[in-house]
Every structure is written in C-alpha cells, then in structure tokens.
Design an enzyme around this catalytic site. Structure first.
Site, PDB file in Angstrom:
ATOM      1  N   ASP A   1      -0.259   5.103   0.760  1.00 18.02           N
ATOM      2  CA  ASP A   1      -0.603   6.146   1.723  1.00 18.02           C
ATOM      3  C   ASP A   1      -0.660   5.572   3.141  1.00 18.02           C
ATOM      4  OD1 ASP A   1      -1.108   8.148  -0.355  1.00 18.02           O
ATOM      5  OD2 ASP A   1      -2.858   6.935  -0.843  1.00 18.02           O
TER       6      ASP A   1
ATOM      7  N   ASP B   1       0.876  -1.154   0.000  1.00 14.64           N
ATOM      8  CA  ASP B   1       0.000   0.000   0.000  1.00 14.64           C
ATOM      9  C   ASP B   1       0.925   1.220   0.000  1.00 14.64           C
ATOM     10  OD1 ASP B   1      -2.337   1.597   0.356  1.00 14.64           O
ATOM     11  OD2 ASP B   1      -1.843   1.756   2.488  1.00 14.64           O
TER      12      ASP B   1
HETATM   13  C1  G6P Z   1      -5.718   5.449  -0.841  1.00 11.26           C
HETATM   14  C2  G6P Z   1      -5.960   6.277   0.397  1.00 11.26           C
HETATM   15  C3  G6P Z   1      -7.393   6.743   0.480  1.00 11.26           C
HETATM   16  C4  G6P Z   1      -7.839   7.365  -0.831  1.00 11.26           C
HETATM   17  C5  G6P Z   1      -7.666   6.366  -1.968  1.00 11.26           C
HETATM   18  C6  G6P Z   1      -8.038   6.961  -3.320  1.00 11.26           C
HETATM   19  O1  G6P Z   1      -6.193   4.170  -0.617  1.00 11.26           O
HETATM   20  O2  G6P Z   1      -5.617   5.563   1.565  1.00 11.26           O
HETATM   21  O3  G6P Z   1      -7.482   7.671   1.528  1.00 11.26           O
HETATM   22  O4  G6P Z   1      -9.191   7.759  -0.765  1.00 11.26           O
HETATM   23  O5  G6P Z   1      -6.310   5.969  -2.015  1.00 11.26           O
HETATM   24  O6  G6P Z   1      -7.100   7.943  -3.664  1.00 11.26           O
HETATM   25  P1  G6P Z   1      -7.227   8.943  -4.874  1.00 11.26           P
HETATM   26  O7  G6P Z   1      -5.892   9.655  -4.840  1.00 11.26           O
HETATM   27  O8  G6P Z   1      -7.395   8.135  -6.123  1.00 11.26           O
HETATM   28  O9  G6P Z   1      -8.370   9.822  -4.616  1.00 11.26           O
HETATM   29 MG    MG Z   2      -2.997   3.157   3.345  1.00  7.46          MG
END
Ligand code: G6P
Ligand code: MG
Length: 222
Positions: A10, A8
């Site tokens: 973020d 993962d």
């Molecule tokens: C990751 C983060 C989420 C986020 C998702 C979509 O999983 O943990 O917090 O909403 O990505 O990200 P994006 O940049 O495509 O909106």
């Molecule tokens: Mg994450």
C-alpha cells in the site's frame, strides 16, 4: 551484493494507502477522534488493530472500549476498506511500478512481499501482479508488526537471503524503521523530510529504477 527486493504494497505498488486513509478517517470521525495529517502518517504501514489502538491513543480514549468493541470497529474499518477496493484495477498501480517489478524479475532478482495487510493477496491479484512475487510473508503469522523488524527479516528469509542482500521499499515511517532494524537497505518513497531515516529516498515511484538505485547507492553494478 543485492539479490532480492522486499516490497511493501500500500503506497508503494498501488495507491491503496489512500483507501486505508479514507476508511480510518471515517472510523476516527465515528469515534470522535480528530483526524490530522500527522495521525494519517503515523497509521501508514501499521497493522489493523495496532492502527485502531493508535487512533484511540491519539484521541485519549485508550480505555474507552472493550476488546470486543474494538474487534467490531476494526472489522467495520475493513468492510469500508474492502468496499473502496471494488473499483481497484491495474490503472491504480503507481507510476512505473509494474515496469520496475517486471524489470527486476527479468534480471533474476528474487522478490517478496512484506505488507502488513491481510488484504494484500486479494489486492495483488486484482492488480494482476501476484505472478512476479516469489514469496510473501503472511502478516497473520507475525508476533510484532511494523515498526518491529520481524516482517522484513522474514521477507528476506523466505527468499533464502540475508537482509543485507536485499533492498526494502517503503512509503511509511514505521516501514522504514522495520527495514532498518532488519539490516536490509531501506528505500523510501515519498517526502524525504518524513522518511528521513531511509538509506535512500525517491519522491515518486516513477523515479524507482535499477539505474537510479545504483546511482543512489554508489554501486558500480547492481
Ligand atoms: C498496510 C497499510 C495500513 C493497514 C495495514 C493493515 O500496512 O499501510 O494502512 O492498516 O496494512 O491492513 P489490513 O488490510 O490487514 O487491515
Ligand atoms: Mg505502505
């Protein structure tokens, strides 16, 4: 035998989950939905439109907006998020993660990215970490987002590995569920009470080393 690592992004590699949180909090305020830590944890790892739907559900407003209005709000969150990324650089890589990724790469493990974020290629470039990744799953090609196993199943597949040959790293409940469903070993980073479904857990990224993983999994070698 472990042959690959599925990452993962973020909250695992960089502290960008904080920025996602700030941008969603701003949007929840605008939509009149009360922000709580519980809501913040539910959103972690969840894709953009699914996150907006969770916020609206949390605020009992699931039918308050048209699809077009929801597109508008999802874009607005993304613009706020991208703005917060302006100052992103290598200093925001979480403690020990660059060393860990470099180390597993030097040891010949295959590495793929299993982030739900459409911004992940941009973030990895900004952090100068893209060079370590053999493959990545494009979240735009998925039928189901986390907690569905699809993204981790694919993250192993693009490395030509079975999920059972891989360890997935996650900071989010939805992500741990996704890894577990795929059959890969789940490594949770963060509060073990929140990530209780993880196979092994580390409170902090600085504890994530090959040696510690080997110990936690009771393996004689990794
Ligand atoms: C990751 C983060 C989420 C986020 C998702 C979509 O999983 O943990 O917090 O909403 O990505 O990200 P994006 O940049 O495509 O909106
Ligand atoms: Mg994450």
């Amino acid at each position: 035998q472990i042959k690959g690592f599925l990452f993962d992004l973020d909250g695992v590699i960089a502290n960008t989950s904080t920025y996602h949180g700030i941008a969603w909090h701003q949007l929840a305020d605008e939509l009149g939905v009360k922000w709580t830590d519980d809501l913040g944890n539910q959103l972690k790892g969840v894709g953009r439109m699914d996150s907006l739907n969770l916020i609206l559900k949390y605020g009992h407003k699931e039918n308050a907006y048209t699809e077009e209005q929801k597109e508008y709000y999802a874009n607005k969150k993304n613009e706020n998020y991208i703005h917060l990324l302006d100052s992103l650089d290598k200093s925001q890589i979480l403690p020990g993660m660059e060393e860990f990724i470099k180390n597993i790469s030097d040891h010949g493990y295959l590495i793929s990215l299993a982030s739900s974020s459409k911004n992940s290629p941009y973030v990895l470039e900004k952090l100068d970490l893209a060079k370590y990744f053999d493959q990545r799953v494009d979240p735009a090609t998925l039928t189901h987002g986390k907690p569905d196993p699809e993204i981790y199943t694919r993250a192993a597949e693009v490395l030509n590995l079975k999920p059972e040959e891989c360890i997935g790293l996650e900071d989010a409940v939805a992500g741990i569920k996704s890894i577990n469903g795929s059959g890969a070993i789940s490594l949770g980073i963060g509060d073990p009470r929140i990530l209780s479904e993880a196979d092994i857990n580390f409170e902090d990224t600085s504890q994530v080393t090959l040696e510690n993983i080997k110990k936690a999994l009771n393996l004689s070698y990794l």
